[in-house]
Design an enzyme around this catalytic site. Structure first.
Site, PDB file in Angstrom:
ATOM      1  N   PRO A  99      -2.752   7.645  -5.716  1.00  0.00           N
ATOM      2  CA  PRO A  99      -3.850   8.326  -5.023  1.00  0.00           C
ATOM      3  C   PRO A  99      -3.695   8.181  -3.503  1.00  0.00           C
ATOM      4  O   PRO A  99      -3.258   7.133  -3.024  1.00  0.00           O
ATOM      5  CB  PRO A  99      -5.106   7.599  -5.520  1.00  0.00           C
ATOM      6  CG  PRO A  99      -4.641   6.325  -6.107  1.00  0.00           C
ATOM      7  CD  PRO A  99      -3.207   6.471  -6.484  1.00  0.00           C
ATOM      8  N   GLY A 101      -4.582   7.848   0.487  1.00  0.00           N
ATOM      9  CA  GLY A 101      -5.574   7.220   1.369  1.00  0.00           C
ATOM     10  C   GLY A 101      -6.325   6.061   0.737  1.00  0.00           C
ATOM     11  O   GLY A 101      -7.466   5.805   1.069  1.00  0.00           O
ATOM     12  N   GLY A 103      -4.917   2.843   0.527  1.00  0.00           N
ATOM     13  CA  GLY A 103      -4.285   1.567   0.910  1.00  0.00           C
ATOM     14  C   GLY A 103      -3.129   1.188   0.006  1.00  0.00           C
ATOM     15  O   GLY A 103      -2.697   0.032   0.004  1.00  0.00           O
ATOM     16  N   LEU A 104      -2.616   2.151  -0.773  1.00  0.00           N
ATOM     17  CA  LEU A 104      -1.520   1.834  -1.694  1.00  0.00           C
ATOM     18  C   LEU A 104      -0.163   2.315  -1.166  1.00  0.00           C
ATOM     19  O   LEU A 104       0.834   2.307  -1.888  1.00  0.00           O
ATOM     20  CB  LEU A 104      -1.786   2.450  -3.080  1.00  0.00           C
ATOM     21  CG  LEU A 104      -3.075   1.988  -3.765  1.00  0.00           C
ATOM     22  CD1 LEU A 104      -3.277   2.701  -5.100  1.00  0.00           C
ATOM     23  CD2 LEU A 104      -3.061   0.470  -3.989  1.00  0.00           C
ATOM     24  N   GLY A 105      -0.165   2.763   0.082  1.00  0.00           N
ATOM     25  CA  GLY A 105       1.116   3.143   0.715  1.00  0.00           C
ATOM     26  C   GLY A 105       1.588   4.536   0.342  1.00  0.00           C
ATOM     27  O   GLY A 105       2.798   4.806   0.372  1.00  0.00           O
ATOM     28  N   SER A 106       0.635   5.442  -0.005  1.00  0.00           N
ATOM     29  CA  SER A 106       1.067   6.778  -0.462  1.00  0.00           C
ATOM     30  C   SER A 106       1.868   7.518   0.605  1.00  0.00           C
ATOM     31  O   SER A 106       2.850   8.192   0.280  1.00  0.00           O
ATOM     32  CB  SER A 106      -0.145   7.616  -0.897  1.00  0.00           C
ATOM     33  OG  SER A 106      -0.995   7.834   0.204  1.00  0.00           O
ATOM     34  N   SER A 107       1.498   7.376   1.891  1.00  0.00           N
ATOM     35  CA  SER A 107       2.224   8.140   2.915  1.00  0.00           C
ATOM     36  C   SER A 107       3.648   7.602   3.082  1.00  0.00           C
ATOM     37  O   SER A 107       4.602   8.385   3.160  1.00  0.00           O
ATOM     38  CB  SER A 107       1.465   8.147   4.245  1.00  0.00           C
ATOM     39  OG  SER A 107       1.300   6.839   4.712  1.00  0.00           O
ATOM     40  N   ALA A 108       3.808   6.280   3.094  1.00  0.00           N
ATOM     41  CA  ALA A 108       5.157   5.709   3.222  1.00  0.00           C
ATOM     42  C   ALA A 108       5.992   6.035   1.990  1.00  0.00           C
ATOM     43  O   ALA A 108       7.193   6.338   2.099  1.00  0.00           O
ATOM     44  CB  ALA A 108       5.069   4.199   3.419  1.00  0.00           C
ATOM     45  N   ASP A 150       4.054  -1.285   5.303  1.00  0.00           N
ATOM     46  CA  ASP A 150       3.999  -0.328   4.187  1.00  0.00           C
ATOM     47  C   ASP A 150       5.399   0.177   3.853  1.00  0.00           C
ATOM     48  O   ASP A 150       5.820   0.213   2.695  1.00  0.00           O
ATOM     49  CB  ASP A 150       3.119   0.882   4.542  1.00  0.00           C
ATOM     50  CG  ASP A 150       1.640   0.527   4.530  1.00  0.00           C
ATOM     51  OD1 ASP A 150       1.340  -0.678   4.543  1.00  0.00           O
ATOM     52  OD2 ASP A 150       0.800   1.443   4.508  1.00  0.00           O
TER      53      ASP A 150
HETATM   54  C1  MEV Z   1      -2.156  -0.814   6.024  1.00  0.00           C
HETATM   55  O1  MEV Z   1      -1.590  -0.691   4.723  1.00  0.00           O
HETATM   56  C2  MEV Z   1      -2.036  -2.215   6.539  1.00  0.00           C
HETATM   57  C3  MEV Z   1      -2.647  -2.486   7.920  1.00  0.00           C
HETATM   58  O2  MEV Z   1      -2.376  -3.863   8.211  1.00  0.00           O
HETATM   59  C4  MEV Z   1      -2.089  -1.578   8.987  1.00  0.00           C
HETATM   60  C5  MEV Z   1      -0.636  -1.881   9.333  1.00  0.00           C
HETATM   61  O3  MEV Z   1      -0.118  -2.930   8.977  1.00  0.00           O
HETATM   62  O4  MEV Z   1      -0.036  -1.003  10.010  1.00  0.00           O
HETATM   63  C6  MEV Z   1      -4.160  -2.322   7.895  1.00  0.00           C
END
Ligand code: MEV
Length: 320
Positions: A99, A101, A103-108, A150
């Site tokens: 999914p 956005g 925080g699971l690194g979808s864009s990377a 990420d």
């Molecule tokens: C994002 O997945 C992690 C953060 O620490 C941002 C970053 O490291 O660039 C919030």
């Protein structure tokens, strides 16, 4: 779309979970991330005309793609440039279990799968440094000034300890743990959250720096617990890390509610993961079956979906 040959290629990447140290990592502190077995796959086919994209978010020509895809488009164009090929005659099709956005690194992961697919398609070998260069182009659009964790985590098959100036080091001899990931269903605001922590630091340098140093110590202790297999200690450290993230102002009501719920259901520890302000939280279970029970409770408490999995076998179970 007119396919003009059977020529095709596929690139894949997995997602990631930050176990400890998000946000503090932006300030040069240590963070720990592990691979998360949700994947994205980019398939390339030869077509006539402009480069096109086929995805859930957008179908059409690369040059008309929506601004949400700016980072990926830059990454695609630069990859063509480095490969010394004209940016045309292919369709990129994305299939993703990750999914966006959250925080699971979808864009990377998306950028990594694209670069891998393009190099495969043109039969060129891809060095790790070049992969990082190309993925970081896309990451700068997504996150502003990302720490780089990420990108390192989605290209690693092992848990990593990451520090901005030192890069990623594999955590060797890690023991098996059981994690539950719960999605709040809210798009997280990594860019805004990073900015907010920066503002807080400017307003109260001494206190925020103290909190960032505490997160660093928690992360270093967590590394030991991962190696020794001390799940009680690891859980306690997750709770300590979450308290610091709340103080930095990057949690929200639903994330805190899900953290409390997981603990009420016997989780050894729980915290938000990634940028926060939405996105996902994680909790540490005693075994896979306990992970399933915690996942069910989290769904009842308002999570949109959960996954429980073993960090060793990467066996993953989704509940909705
Ligand atoms: C994002 O997945 C992690 C953060 O620490 C941002 C970053 O490291 O660039 C919030």
């Amino acid at each position: 779309m007119n396919m003009i040959s059977q020529k095709s290629a596929v690139g894949e990447a997995h997602s990631k979970i930050i176990l400890f140290g998000e946000h503090a990592v932006v300030y040069g502190k240590s963070a720990i991330a592990i691979p998360f077995p949700l994947r994205i796959r980019t398939k390339i086919n030869e077509i006539e005309g402009d480069t096109t994209i086929t995805s859930l978010l957008y179908n059409g020509s690369l040059k008309d793609a929506p601004k949400e895809m700016n980072g990926l488009c830059e990454c695609i164009k630069e990859t063509f440039y480095i490969l010394k090929r004209p940016c045309c005659n292919i369709n990129l099709e994305f299939e993703s279990e990750i999914p966006m956005g959250r925080g699971l690194g979808s864009s990377a992961s998306a950028a990594t799968s694209i670069v891998r697919a393009l190099f495969e398609y043109f039969n060129e070998s891809l060095s790790t440094d070049l992969l990082y260069h190309l993925v970081s182009l896309s990451e700068c659009y997504a996150h502003g000034k990302p720490s780089g964790i990420d990108m390192m985590a989605v290209t690693s098959e092992n848990p990593i300890l990451f520090r901005k100036e030192k890069g990623a080091v594999d955590i060797k001899d890690d023991k098996e743990f059981y994690l539950v990931v719960a999605d709040t269903g809210m798009i997280g605001g990594t860019r805004i959250a990073v900015e907010q922590v920066r503002q807080k630091q400017e307003e109260n340098m001494e206190r925020v720096n103290h909190v960032l140093n505490e997160i660093n110590s928690i992360t270093e202790e967590a590394r030991e617990a991962i190696i020794s297999g001390d799940s009680k200690k690891l859980g306690m450290l997750m709770n300590e890390n979450h308290i610091r993230l709340v103080e930095l102002g990057v949690s929200n009501q639903l994330l805190n509610h899900l953290v409390d719920n997981a603990l009420e259901n016997g989780a050894l520890g729980a915290k938000l993961t990634g940028g926060g302000m939405g996105g996902c939280m994680i909790s540490l279970a005693k075994n896979l079956d306990h992970g399933r029970l915690i996942g069910q409770a989290l769904l009842q408490a308002g999570a949109k979906r959960t996954w429980h999995f073993s960090t060793k076998t990467q066996e993953i179970y989704k509940q909705i």
